[in-house]
Design a protein around this motif. Structure first.
Motif, PDB file in Angstrom:
ATOM      1  N   LEU A 195      -1.387  -2.991  -4.002  1.00 10.98           N
ATOM      2  CA  LEU A 195      -0.635  -3.249  -5.187  1.00 10.98           C
ATOM      3  C   LEU A 195       0.193  -4.422  -5.610  1.00 10.98           C
ATOM      4  O   LEU A 195       0.851  -4.974  -4.591  1.00 10.98           O
ATOM      5  CB  LEU A 195       0.510  -2.027  -5.105  1.00 10.98           C
ATOM      6  CG  LEU A 195      -0.113  -0.625  -5.444  1.00 10.98           C
ATOM      7  CD1 LEU A 195       0.995   0.412  -5.157  1.00 10.98           C
ATOM      8  CD2 LEU A 195      -0.699  -0.553  -6.754  1.00 10.98           C
ATOM      9  N   SER A 201      -6.708  -3.179  -7.355  1.00 11.37           N
ATOM     10  CA  SER A 201      -6.092  -2.005  -6.676  1.00 11.37           C
ATOM     11  C   SER A 201      -7.200  -0.800  -6.336  1.00 11.37           C
ATOM     12  O   SER A 201      -7.753  -0.369  -7.125  1.00 11.37           O
ATOM     13  CB  SER A 201      -4.875  -1.230  -7.357  1.00 11.37           C
ATOM     14  OG  SER A 201      -4.001  -2.315  -7.638  1.00 11.37           O
ATOM     15  N   ASP A 219       0.907  -1.300  -0.100  1.00  7.97           N
ATOM     16  CA  ASP A 219      -0.059  -0.131   0.146  1.00  7.97           C
ATOM     17  C   ASP A 219       0.832   1.282   0.141  1.00  7.97           C
ATOM     18  O   ASP A 219       1.889   1.283   0.751  1.00  7.97           O
ATOM     19  CB  ASP A 219      -1.001   0.010   1.168  1.00  7.97           C
ATOM     20  CG  ASP A 219      -1.811  -1.133   1.367  1.00  7.97           C
ATOM     21  OD1 ASP A 219      -2.026  -1.946   0.520  1.00  7.97           O
ATOM     22  OD2 ASP A 219      -2.145  -1.522   2.438  1.00  7.97           O
TER      23      ASP A 219
END
Length: 286
Positions: free
Chosen positions: A149, A174, A129
């Motif tokens: 991610l 995401s 993150d």
């Protein structure tokens, strides 16, 4: 206080890097949290977290999330019950953030995830993150974060189905979040006072016994504000019978009382209530 994506920008009180890894840099003291949830339909959700400031302008946070579902009714092709199944998922995360100046911070969260769908069907992954936060003023904060991610699970069911099994990949979507949080100027004082209430003022018997070194073990009685004033002036005096007058700004709702003390007893006969107060008038004038 914030709801939804607003929590991405909350930098007051016990900050949570779950919503934005950049928030830890604004932590002013160590904080820990624990939540254990028993949900409907045999679900559970548990959360542990710890955040600490790192001098001069950084913050470090650790967290653990556990989610699960148990007592899943397993049945065969004929609809007969076979056994109960369960599934679970864990996330262990560490975040680090640093303020690039007094009002702006950036942070990263490294997450290790483990999931078990079925006996023999398991997967692990690592994700990241990224976040940023900026204090636009003493009361207004803007925060933004990109979550999950590179996170993805890889499943292999060949252990269960043999040649009919296959390998699949589930990529985490995401998430992009932006939030705006507003905290009144007095919120920091409120948080500080609540911390004192929760740690000390709600546990006065414990604090009194601690201050006395454990020498007093009997019952501790709590009296009204003006009763305490009356007792502090009558009992140490040399009088066995006396009239008592107390004047104060305000204590609970009373601002002045007239009472009678006799022997080891005190009785308050009349009281004057807020907002009528000689003490507050004196304070305003002086």
């Amino acid at each position: 206080m914030g709801m939804g994506n607003a929590a991405t920008a909350v930098v007051s009180g016990a900050v949570s890097t779950y919503y934005n890894p950049a928030l830890g840099a604004f932590a002013t003291s160590q904080s820990a949290g624990a939540t254990f949830g028993i949900l409907s339909l045999d679900r559970s959700l548990n959360f542990l977290s710890y955040t600490t400031p790192v001098k001069p302008l950084a913050g470090l946070s650790f967290s653990l999330i556990n989610a699960g579902l148990h007592d899943i009714d397993g049945r065969d092709a004929n609809g007969q019950h076979t056994e109960d199944y369960s599934t679970m998922e864990n996330q262990i995360a560490m975040s680090f953030s640093n303020r690039v100046d007094e009002r702006v911070s950036i942070g990263v969260n490294v997450k290790f995830l483990y999931s078990r769908l079925f006996e023999g069907v398991k997967s692990t992954t690592v994700g990241f993150d990224l976040g940023a936060a900026a204090r636009l003023s003493d009361e207004l904060t803007l925060g933004a974060a990109v979550i999950d991610l590179g996170s993805k699970y890889r499943w292999d069911t060949k252990e269960i189905y043999g040649e009919n099994g296959r390998q699949t990949e589930d990529k985490f979507p995401s998430l992009r979040k932006i939030g705006l949080a507003y905290a009144p100027a007095g919120f920091a004082s409120f948080v500080s006072s609540m911390r004192r209430w929760l740690k000390q003022k709600l546990h006065l018997p414990r604090e009194i016994r601690k201050a006395l070194g454990g020498r007093y073990t009997k019952r501790i009685a709590f009296t009204g504000h003006h009763e305490s004033h009356a007792a502090s002036t009558f009992f140490p005096s040399r009088y066995e019978d006396a009239a008592i007058l107390t004047l104060d700004g305000v204590g609970e709702w009373d601002t002045a009382t007239i009472g009678h003390g006799q022997g080891n007893k005190i009785k308050l006969l009349k009281t004057l209530h807020f907002p009528h107060s000689l003490g507050l008038l004196y304070s305003a004038v002086t």
